[in-house]
Design a protein around this motif. Structure first.
Motif, PDB file in Angstrom:
ATOM      1  N   ALA A 259      44.731  41.228  93.152  1.00 51.49           N
ATOM      2  CA  ALA A 259      43.561  40.367  92.934  1.00 51.49           C
ATOM      3  C   ALA A 259      43.877  39.287  91.898  1.00 51.49           C
ATOM      4  CB  ALA A 259      42.371  41.213  92.480  1.00 51.49           C
ATOM      5  N   ASN A 260      44.575  39.661  90.830  1.00 57.18           N
ATOM      6  CA  ASN A 260      44.961  38.686  89.808  1.00 57.18           C
ATOM      7  C   ASN A 260      45.846  37.601  90.389  1.00 57.18           C
ATOM      8  OD1 ASN A 260      45.244  41.229  87.196  1.00 57.18           O
ATOM      9  ND2 ASN A 260      43.471  40.093  87.914  1.00 57.18           N
ATOM     10  N   HIS A 261      46.737  37.972  91.336  1.00 58.44           N
ATOM     11  CA  HIS A 261      47.581  36.975  91.993  1.00 58.44           C
ATOM     12  C   HIS A 261      46.731  35.930  92.727  1.00 58.44           C
ATOM     13  CE1 HIS A 261      51.626  38.176  91.163  1.00 58.44           C
ATOM     14  NE2 HIS A 261      51.508  39.385  91.691  1.00 58.44           N
ATOM     15  N   HIS A 262      45.534  36.357  93.149  1.00 60.52           N
ATOM     16  CA  HIS A 262      44.634  35.450  93.868  1.00 60.52           C
ATOM     17  C   HIS A 262      43.537  34.921  92.948  1.00 60.52           C
ATOM     18  CE1 HIS A 262      46.594  37.514  97.238  1.00 60.52           C
ATOM     19  NE2 HIS A 262      46.235  36.479  97.986  1.00 60.52           N
ATOM     20  N   ASP A 263      43.794  34.922  91.627  1.00 60.05           N
ATOM     21  CA  ASP A 263      42.880  34.356  90.632  1.00 60.05           C
ATOM     22  C   ASP A 263      41.527  35.055  90.606  1.00 60.05           C
ATOM     23  OD1 ASP A 263      44.784  32.443  89.859  1.00 60.05           O
ATOM     24  OD2 ASP A 263      44.159  31.077  91.457  1.00 60.05           O
ATOM     25  N   LEU A 309      39.896  38.830 100.472  1.00 58.60           N
ATOM     26  CA  LEU A 309      41.016  37.883 100.479  1.00 58.60           C
ATOM     27  C   LEU A 309      41.236  37.238 101.838  1.00 58.60           C
ATOM     28  CD1 LEU A 309      43.684  39.834  98.362  1.00 58.60           C
ATOM     29  CD2 LEU A 309      42.011  38.147  97.586  1.00 58.60           C
ATOM     30  N   VAL A 311      42.621  38.664 104.378  1.00 60.23           N
ATOM     31  CA  VAL A 311      43.978  39.059 104.731  1.00 60.23           C
ATOM     32  C   VAL A 311      43.896  40.320 105.572  1.00 60.23           C
ATOM     33  CG1 VAL A 311      46.211  39.861 103.831  1.00 60.23           C
ATOM     34  CG2 VAL A 311      44.972  38.036 102.650  1.00 60.23           C
ATOM     35  N   LEU A 331      53.234  35.716  94.121  1.00 56.67           N
ATOM     36  CA  LEU A 331      52.324  35.613  95.260  1.00 56.67           C
ATOM     37  C   LEU A 331      53.037  34.990  96.453  1.00 56.67           C
ATOM     38  CD1 LEU A 331      49.553  35.808  96.573  1.00 56.67           C
ATOM     39  CD2 LEU A 331      48.963  33.619  95.516  1.00 56.67           C
ATOM     40  N   GLU A 332      53.876  34.004  96.198  1.00 52.80           N
ATOM     41  CA  GLU A 332      54.608  33.375  97.298  1.00 52.80           C
ATOM     42  C   GLU A 332      55.504  34.380  97.987  1.00 52.80           C
ATOM     43  OE1 GLU A 332      56.992  30.115  96.023  1.00 52.80           O
ATOM     44  OE2 GLU A 332      57.570  29.522  98.050  1.00 52.80           O
ATOM     45  N   GLN A 335      53.371  36.697 100.113  1.00 57.31           N
ATOM     46  CA  GLN A 335      52.883  36.065 101.334  1.00 57.31           C
ATOM     47  C   GLN A 335      53.975  35.965 102.390  1.00 57.31           C
ATOM     48  OE1 GLN A 335      51.352  32.454  99.599  1.00 57.31           O
ATOM     49  NE2 GLN A 335      49.259  33.259  99.464  1.00 57.31           N
TER      50      GLN A 335
END
Length: 555
Positions: A259-263, A309, A311, A331-332, A335
């Protein structure tokens, strides 16, 4: 008789034939009743107790008039002892009925320990005993039997609320009758009380050292679990155990990291994902505590996160596995693990179809269709495929071994080799290990098949974990699918395994194949221990060994 054989004269010259009771009645004295005698005795006891509390002159002692002598004994009416309202143990005692009958017959064998708050006239329980006090109080109310009116107690001097809390926690811990949830709340309540009395906050390391002085054994990891349960997932607290929290906490920490990776901040993560899920689970299992499981809770949390997300839920699982194996993955990088959907291409009639690496070219919006038996293995029945679970719920279904399978197998050929026998053994491994959903027909491969990943989520490893993993690896290695050139020519372009094996050496997808296997199958089956393979009592290992023997003979 006196010396010389003379009789001793009667006391006060009253003849021995006259009774003292008759003499008292003659002079107008009335004997006291039993209740009056009891009242006098209690008053004398209280006066003696108070006299012992008087400090010596110039002693400088801080003792007050209502401070009890530590570890003194007394006999108190059961109504004069109150329950401790902050008792850490909230769960009911399952053996209450038996305990009450024991007290009815024998009384309280282990005396209650009590104390008195400054300024109060009644006593409270000091170290456990709520159940015993409740039982004897009920017996007194029900029977009015004098033997239940009073009970012997040990009086403890007042040392503060934290001391009483610690004493109750220690007593209940020794009896081993506290739930994880009660221990968690009780321990954190003790920490708050000590901080209030000292007027300063305690670190958990300082708190650990403090409560160990009272004989409570704990450690920082356990305290962390207590704090996590109470502060983060309190809605499902009554159904938690130490084992379930050890499973839930690290998985939710990974989900929070994602979740932190997605702000998404921690507060929003718990408010939008975890807490609503916990409330829903609590409502579902309130009638049946056995319905709760850490897998159910985590599965619903991951499903909620996938919606948040946008996803695919299976990709959420892949990301979590990747972060567990490679904590510094960006995150990259995460993904790139999840294969993007292939471009939409026009089809005949103006409609559009979309194929993905996971669906193998399946038309969008249509469920996958079972593969006909004759396209799987020549002359064999279709291996059973576990039914898909509801969204957000991990697979709970464990495939049964061959003797309980509903799939009828043709008899094994008596020939020493040959394709028929080889195909029959492959089928037996698939069915006995419950790997039917992993099997993919591939006419271009050396053995005519490829082992993929279950279509309904990671392989269920609740039972026969080692055997299921090892069987998957035996079949996968036998198929030749770990050779890049073989997969390039033998598998169609949309095939997920082909994509993973061909991209294995690419810097952009480093570890993609390993992560996919780790997530879907687990990471132990590739090491085939000889004791497992030679175990005569393991039918799955026996079929795998025979399959390897036939392959070697054919080679």
């Amino acid at each position: 008789m006196m010396a010389g054989g003379k009789k001793k004269p009667p006391l006060m010259n009253i003849p021995s034939s006259i009774k003292m009771v008759d003499l008292a009645a003659k002079h107008g004295f009335t004997p006291k009743s039993d209740s009056e005698k009891r009242t006098v005795r209690e008053r004398l006891k209280l006066e003696v107790s108070n006299s012992l509390n008087v400090p010596a002159p110039n002693s400088g002692s801080g003792l007050k008039h209502d401070t009890e002598v530590d570890d003194s004994w007394a006999s108190l009416p059961v109504t004069a002892v109150h329950f401790y309202e902050r008792n850490p143990r909230k769960a009911n005692n399952d053996a209450y009925a038996e305990l009450k009958e024991s007290i009815r017959a024998n009384g309280i064998l282990q005396p209650l320990t009590v104390t008195k708050r400054p300024g109060e006239t009644h006593y409270i329980l000091y170290a456990g005993g709520n159940t015993r006090l409740q039982a004897i109080r009920e017996l007194w109310e029900e029977t009015a039997d004098p033997k239940f009116r009073e009970t012997r107690v040990i009086i403890k001097a007042w040392r503060g609320e934290a001391s009483v809390l610690l004493a109750h926690m220690a007593e209940n811990t020794q009896r081993n009758d506290m739930t994880f949830w009660d221990r968690a709340n009780g321990t954190l309540e003790i920490k708050r009380q000590i901080e209030d009395e000292r007027g300063a906050a305690l670190t958990f390391r300082e708190f650990e050292a403090e409560i160990k002085k009272f004989g409570l054994q704990t450690d920082l990891r356990t305290l962390s679990m207590y704090r996590f349960a109470v502060e983060k997932i309190a809605d499902v607290g009554p159904w938690l155990s130490g084992l379930s929290v050890r499973t839930i906490q690290p998985r939710l920490n990974l989900l929070l990291k994602l979740a932190n990776h997605h702000d998404i901040e921690e507060s929003a993560f718990y408010a939008e994902v975890v807490t609503p899920t916990a409330k829903a689970i609590a409502g579902m299992v309130s009638e049946d505590a056995h319905a709760f499981s850490s897998d159910l809770f985590l599965g619903r949390c991951e499903a909620s996160m996938s919606v948040r997300l946008e996803v695919n839920e299976r990709d959420i699982g892949k990301m979590l596995t990747a972060m567990e194996r490679f904590p510094d993955m960006t995150l990259e990088g995460l993904q790139r693990i999840c294969k993007p959907q292939r471009p939409v291409e026009p089809s005949v009639g103006g409609t559009q179809t979309q194929s993905t690496a996971e669906s193998g070219g399946q038309e969008q919006g249509k469920p996958s269709e079972p593969i006909p038996p004759d396209s799987r293995l020549p002359g064999t029945a279709t291996p059973s495929i576990p039914a898909a679970t509801e969204p957000g719920e991990r697979s709970q279904k464990v495939s049964s071994p061959a003797p309980h399978s509903t799939v009828s197998l043709p008899p094994i050929s008596t020939e020493s080799g040959g394709p028929d026998r080889l195909m029959t053994l492959i089928q037996q491994v698939l069915v006995s290990a419950g790997l039917g959903s992993c099997y993919e027909p591939a006419p271009g491969m050396p053995m005519g098949y490829c082992m993929g990943f279950p279509k309904d989520g990671p392989l269920d490893l609740k039972e026969n974990a080692q055997s299921r993993q090892a069987a998957w690896w035996v079949l996968a290695m036998a198929s030749g699918q770990f050779e890049a050139d073989v997969c390039r020519s033998g598998l169609d372009d949309p095939n997920e395994w082909r994509t993973l094996i061909l991209e294995e050496g690419s810097q952009e997808t480093l570890g993609g194949l390993e992560l996919a296997i780790q997530h879907n199958i687990g990471g132990q089956g590739e090491f085939l221990p000889i004791p497992w393979l030679l175990n005569p009592d393991n039918p799955i290992a026996g079929v795998c060994l025979e399959l390897l023997s036939v392959i070697r003979g054919g080679a």
